[in-house]
Design an enzyme around this catalytic site. Structure first.
Site, mmCIF file in Angstrom:
data_model
loop_
_atom_site.group_PDB
_atom_site.id
_atom_site.type_symbol
_atom_site.label_atom_id
_atom_site.label_comp_id
_atom_site.label_asym_id
_atom_site.label_seq_id
_atom_site.Cartn_x
_atom_site.Cartn_y
_atom_site.Cartn_z
ATOM 1 N N ARG A 198 0.866 -1.190 0.000
ATOM 2 C CA ARG A 198 0.000 0.000 0.000
ATOM 3 C C ARG A 198 0.893 1.227 0.000
ATOM 4 O O ARG A 198 2.105 1.123 0.118
ATOM 5 C CB ARG A 198 -1.013 0.002 1.152
ATOM 6 C CG ARG A 198 -0.634 -0.585 2.451
ATOM 7 C CD ARG A 198 0.505 0.090 3.167
ATOM 8 N NE ARG A 198 0.257 1.524 3.341
ATOM 9 C CZ ARG A 198 1.179 2.411 3.597
ATOM 10 N NH1 ARG A 198 2.457 2.067 3.694
ATOM 11 N NH2 ARG A 198 0.897 3.685 3.753
ATOM 12 N N GLY A 199 0.260 2.409 -0.105
ATOM 13 C CA GLY A 199 1.034 3.634 -0.259
ATOM 14 C C GLY A 199 1.123 3.939 -1.750
ATOM 15 O O GLY A 199 1.486 3.061 -2.539
ATOM 16 N N ALA A 200 0.790 5.179 -2.125
ATOM 17 C CA ALA A 200 0.605 5.502 -3.551
ATOM 18 C C ALA A 200 1.799 5.133 -4.442
ATOM 19 O O ALA A 200 1.625 4.399 -5.430
ATOM 20 C CB ALA A 200 0.241 6.980 -3.690
ATOM 21 N N ARG A 220 -7.660 -0.316 -6.604
ATOM 22 C CA ARG A 220 -7.924 0.771 -5.649
ATOM 23 C C ARG A 220 -8.090 2.070 -6.448
ATOM 24 O O ARG A 220 -7.282 2.353 -7.334
ATOM 25 C CB ARG A 220 -6.769 0.905 -4.630
ATOM 26 C CG ARG A 220 -6.612 -0.341 -3.742
ATOM 27 C CD ARG A 220 -5.645 -0.106 -2.595
ATOM 28 N NE ARG A 220 -6.210 0.780 -1.594
ATOM 29 C CZ ARG A 220 -5.488 1.330 -0.616
ATOM 30 N NH1 ARG A 220 -4.186 1.090 -0.520
ATOM 31 N NH2 ARG A 220 -6.063 2.128 0.280
ATOM 32 N N GLN A 275 -1.822 2.518 9.945
ATOM 33 C CA GLN A 275 -0.540 2.596 9.229
ATOM 34 C C GLN A 275 0.514 3.347 10.037
ATOM 35 O O GLN A 275 1.706 3.089 9.924
ATOM 36 C CB GLN A 275 -0.729 3.311 7.877
ATOM 37 C CG GLN A 275 -1.484 2.511 6.833
ATOM 38 C CD GLN A 275 -2.962 2.805 6.835
ATOM 39 O OE1 GLN A 275 -3.533 3.162 7.864
ATOM 40 N NE2 GLN A 275 -3.606 2.649 5.693
ATOM 41 N N ASP A 312 -2.008 10.877 -2.078
ATOM 42 C CA ASP A 312 -2.442 9.834 -3.011
ATOM 43 C C ASP A 312 -2.816 10.393 -4.369
ATOM 44 O O ASP A 312 -2.750 9.700 -5.382
ATOM 45 C CB ASP A 312 -3.622 9.059 -2.421
ATOM 46 C CG ASP A 312 -3.108 8.162 -1.313
ATOM 47 O OD1 ASP A 312 -2.988 8.653 -0.170
ATOM 48 O OD2 ASP A 312 -2.750 7.009 -1.601
ATOM 49 N N ASN A 352 -5.326 12.455 0.672
ATOM 50 C CA ASN A 352 -4.401 11.610 1.443
ATOM 51 C C ASN A 352 -5.239 10.841 2.465
ATOM 52 O O ASN A 352 -6.463 11.013 2.555
ATOM 53 C CB ASN A 352 -3.318 12.464 2.110
ATOM 54 C CG ASN A 352 -2.185 11.610 2.691
ATOM 55 O OD1 ASN A 352 -1.674 10.720 2.016
ATOM 56 N ND2 ASN A 352 -1.810 11.856 3.927
ATOM 57 N N LYS A 353 -4.564 10.023 3.245
ATOM 58 C CA LYS A 353 -5.227 9.156 4.223
ATOM 59 C C LYS A 353 -6.257 9.897 5.063
ATOM 60 O O LYS A 353 -6.022 11.030 5.492
ATOM 61 C CB LYS A 353 -4.154 8.534 5.118
ATOM 62 C CG LYS A 353 -4.642 7.577 6.176
ATOM 63 C CD LYS A 353 -5.553 6.495 5.659
ATOM 64 C CE LYS A 353 -4.931 5.698 4.526
ATOM 65 N NZ LYS A 353 -5.933 4.867 3.805
HETATM 66 O O1 MRU Z 1 -4.475 3.218 2.249
HETATM 67 P P1 MRU Z 1 -3.002 3.428 2.115
HETATM 68 O O2 MRU Z 1 -2.203 2.863 3.246
HETATM 69 O O3 MRU Z 1 -2.493 2.979 0.757
HETATM 70 O O4 MRU Z 1 -2.845 5.009 2.170
HETATM 71 C C1 MRU Z 1 -1.564 5.565 2.097
HETATM 72 C C2 MRU Z 1 -1.535 7.041 2.243
HETATM 73 O O5 MRU Z 1 -2.542 7.690 2.387
HETATM 74 C C3 MRU Z 1 -0.184 7.693 2.120
HETATM 75 O O6 MRU Z 1 -0.108 8.830 2.912
HETATM 76 C C4 MRU Z 1 0.030 8.089 0.643
HETATM 77 O O7 MRU Z 1 -0.193 7.000 -0.193
HETATM 78 C C5 MRU Z 1 1.379 8.612 0.406
HETATM 79 S S1 MRU Z 1 2.601 7.354 0.475
HETATM 80 C C6 MRU Z 1 4.117 8.006 0.083
#
Ligand code: MRU
Length: 336
Positions: free
Chosen positions: A45-47, A79, A181, A222, A232-233
């Site tokens: 996970r993470g963009a 996603r 996270q 994201d 973002n999250k």
């Molecule tokens: O749902 P996730 O864990 O994929 O969400 C991740 C985030 O929101 C991060 O802050 C974002 O992807 C940036 S990662 C460098």
């Protein structure tokens, strides 16, 4: 450095982020369907990491001899919010058209995307390190670290670069309910690197932002719209509003591949809705009455007026964002 995702002769190997920090287990994806499932179920996970995984998934699909359109559409349906997913697929699609889908070239390109992502994060770190005040605490939300990228991280890249530059900083990591996270990944990553970190629950952020000890907030993204609105999250928006109220700079660290200049404002960013069990249960244990109705948006959008600056590998953008982001998007890359 921690390996989030690597291409091997056996397949695409990734650390299982659902099991951290309790277990360090690596999973091997041997088909593009395996990669799609790993993205969907949050093994990775993470963009930026999702973008790299998608590119490797496309390469696996080509190697398997699968129908190319099916490969792309399956990966694209995993996603909806992180634009890096679509960016990774698009880049592979262009190479596929140019090489008639030569598997060797597709694999090399996917490996190259991974290497570039690390270089891009290091450049984001260099560009952002100066903005972090010495002797203060940095607040971050979710995990925008090595685990969320191919390595080094975006928001945590800025923190790592500031520490490498000799700044005496410590970090407050929001736990980031419901998927945790911050508690599971950011706390683990920073502890691993010996960067002083304290874990706080999300509802403590306002208290500490008001206390005067937080020098700045740094988060990842994201998807960033043309006007600088940032998805973002979930919970990022609340932190941004509280930061502004308390005159604490709020920085977003993200690669150019997270910009979506086709989208005018954050209102057009699709927000992923996730399973109610993430809210009603913690590690499988119910914490709410049975059959309770639940909302579980995985992301929120922070309007550009709360964003002090956006740190990219090509430089730092400040308001008015439309012009600044367009300039950075068309500038030559200095990272990769
Ligand atoms: O749902 P996730 O864990 O994929 O969400 C991740 C985030 O929101 C991060 O802050 C974002 O992807 C940036 S990662 C460098």
């Amino acid at each position: 450095m921690l390996e989030t995702i690597v291409w091997t002769d056996d397949g695409v190997v990734m650390i299982d982020q659902r099991r951290l920090p309790r277990e360090e287990i690596f999973v091997t994806c041997r088909t593009y369907e395996d990669v799609a499932e790993a993205i969907r179920n949050m093994t990775i996970r993470g963009a930026p990491a999702i973008g790299v995984a998608a590119a490797m998934g496309v390469a696996l699909g080509v190697q398997q001899g699968a129908d190319f359109e099916k490969v792309c559409s399956t990966l694209a349906a995993t996603r909806p919010t992180a634009v890096n997913l679509f960016w990774g697929i698009e880049r592979m699609r262009r190479l596929h058209a140019a090489t008639s889908g030569d598997p060797g070239r597709m694999i090399e390109e996917a490996k190259q995307i991974r290497l570039e992502d690390i270089a891009v994060c290091e450049a984001i770190g260099r560009n952002g390190a100066d903005l972090v005040p010495d002797g203060k605490t940095v607040l971050t939300h979710c995990n925008a670290g090595a685990l969320a990228t191919a390595g080094y991280g975006t928001a945590l890249g800025v923190i790592r670069a500031a520490v490498s530059a000799g700044k005496k900083i410590d970090v407050y990591a929001d736990e980031t309910r419901p998927f945790l996270q911050g508690a599971r990944l950011t706390a683990w990553e920073l502890q691993h690197d010996g960067i002083p970190v304290k874990l706080i629950t999300d509802n403590m952020a306002g208290h500490f932002l008001h206390s005067g000890k937080i020098g700045c907030v740094v988060v990842g993204a994201d998807r960033i719209a043309a006007n600088g609105d940032v998805a973002n999250k979930i919970g990022t928006y609340s932190v941004a509003v509280l930061a502004k109220e308390n005159n604490v700079p709020f920085y977003v660290a993200a690669p150019i591949s997270t910009l979506d200049l086709k989208i005018a404002t954050g209102q057009q960013i699709p927000i992923e809705q996730r399973a109610p069990e993430e809210v009603t249960h913690v590690f499988g244990v119910p914490v709410a009455p049975e059959n309770i109705a639940v909302e579980n948006p995985a992301f929120d959008v922070t309007p550009n007026r709360y964003v002090t600056a956006i740190i990219t590998e090509r430089g730092v953008a400040r308001a008015p964002y439309e012009e600044a982001l367009r300039k950075l998007a068309s500038a030559a890359s200095s990272a990769a």
